[in-house]
Design an enzyme around this catalytic site. Structure first.
Site, PDB file in Angstrom:
ATOM      1  N   MET C   1      74.338   9.361   2.025  1.00 26.59           N
ATOM      2  CA  MET C   1      73.407   8.749   2.527  1.00 26.59           C
ATOM      3  C   MET C   1      73.479   7.145   2.396  1.00 26.59           C
ATOM      4  SD  MET C   1      70.981  11.035  -0.129  1.00 26.59           S
ATOM      5  CE  MET C   1      72.071  10.251  -1.315  1.00 26.59           C
ATOM      6  N   PRO C   2      74.402   6.655   3.008  1.00 24.60           N
ATOM      7  CA  PRO C   2      74.409   5.093   2.819  1.00 24.60           C
ATOM      8  C   PRO C   2      73.560   4.456   3.819  1.00 24.60           C
ATOM      9  CG  PRO C   2      76.874   6.246   2.962  1.00 24.60           C
ATOM     10  CD  PRO C   2      75.728   6.995   3.366  1.00 24.60           C
ATOM     11  N   TYR C   3      73.105   3.450   3.231  1.00 26.30           N
ATOM     12  CA  TYR C   3      72.442   2.156   3.902  1.00 26.30           C
ATOM     13  C   TYR C   3      73.008   1.134   3.994  1.00 26.30           C
ATOM     14  CZ  TYR C   3      68.515  -1.101   4.526  1.00 26.30           C
ATOM     15  OH  TYR C   3      68.006  -2.392   5.036  1.00 26.30           O
ATOM     16  N   PHE C  41      72.299   5.241   7.404  1.00 26.08           N
ATOM     17  CA  PHE C  41      71.278   4.268   8.274  1.00 26.08           C
ATOM     18  C   PHE C  41      72.197   2.936   8.504  1.00 26.08           C
ATOM     19  CE2 PHE C  41      66.952   5.520   7.107  1.00 26.08           C
ATOM     20  CZ  PHE C  41      67.084   6.927   7.320  1.00 26.08           C
TER      21      PHE C  41
END
Lengths: 67, 67, 67, 67, 67, 67
Positions: C1-3, C41
């Site tokens: 779930m990197p941002y 994202f």
């Protein structure tokens, strides 16, 4: 696809409170903007009281004065 | 002068992986935008799984379910 | 779930370049950290040259001197 | 109501230096923009040298070379 | 003294919706953490669909495919 | 290599004031932390008054009441 970042001072926020913040912030953008919760991120940053200043002084100093 | 911030969950990212992220992100803005690497910053934030929520629940809870 | 957040000066970044940055940054975290691209994202912020300073002066001023 | 975020590498910043950064950043927006200090926030983030890259390499690596 | 940043794509968020996000996010930290609303900031960033990527592509491209 | 981000409401900040903020913030980290100005970034974000909330309401609403 909202991204929500919540910064608070690091003063004993519990895992249960974190889960409530994440659930509540997600619900908010779903309710107000009809966003998809599956792609809604919430990141909580806990900041040491020495590292958070208000009105020109650290929160550590403010806490000592009863704020 | 790009500034790149990479946030990931704190789940054992190694120093070698961090160096690869920094090198790769820098190369990307040099290649795509012809930026000067000397003034390209990359900052990696590792976030506790209790503090990162997706779909209204913490990553801690998601991991327990096998996500 | 990197941002991933990429900040660059607002100096004519094209839609094609933005798409390349998004694709490249996503590929990077997939390759290095084995992350799921579906929950990765990338947000690009374009910053006016008056609003980005390096070495104590605005980028606008630096550009006038040929930097 | 300014919000100021100062990110530096985590290399022994003292509580006294943090208090000076908070006081100085608050004074700056009061002086330049006539803002109310009571609603001025300053947050300092200290970033591990492994997690901060410049010119495509970690600050840890740069420090080893004397930078 | 919480600070809350909500990032959404720039797709017609109305002033009324913004006010609801600000009120709702403030209420959340008051309810869960007993914070003082007077020093709670909420900042909404609206991001162009070209500048927000998910799964390696821009939101502009995703919208064209019906996402 | 400090990175400083200053967020203020978008209410007529002049180029001269921006230059003063950039110079002042850079001087601050040089003076307090002995940082190299050449690798000090300052980014100013101007936020619409509809998008900045304090105490649960937008700055637009607060300005109408004389705050």
């Amino acid at each position: 696809m909202p991204y929500i970042n919540i910064k608070v001072t690091k003063e004993g926020v519990t895992p249960k409170q974190k889960a409530e913040l994440i659930q509540g912030a997600t619900d908010l953008v779903v309710k107000v903007l009809n966003k998809d919760p599956a792609t809604t991120f919430v990141i909580i940053d806990e900041v040491e009281t020495d590292n958070w200043g208000v009105a020109g002084e650290t929160t550590t100093a403010r806490r000592l004065r009863g704020h």
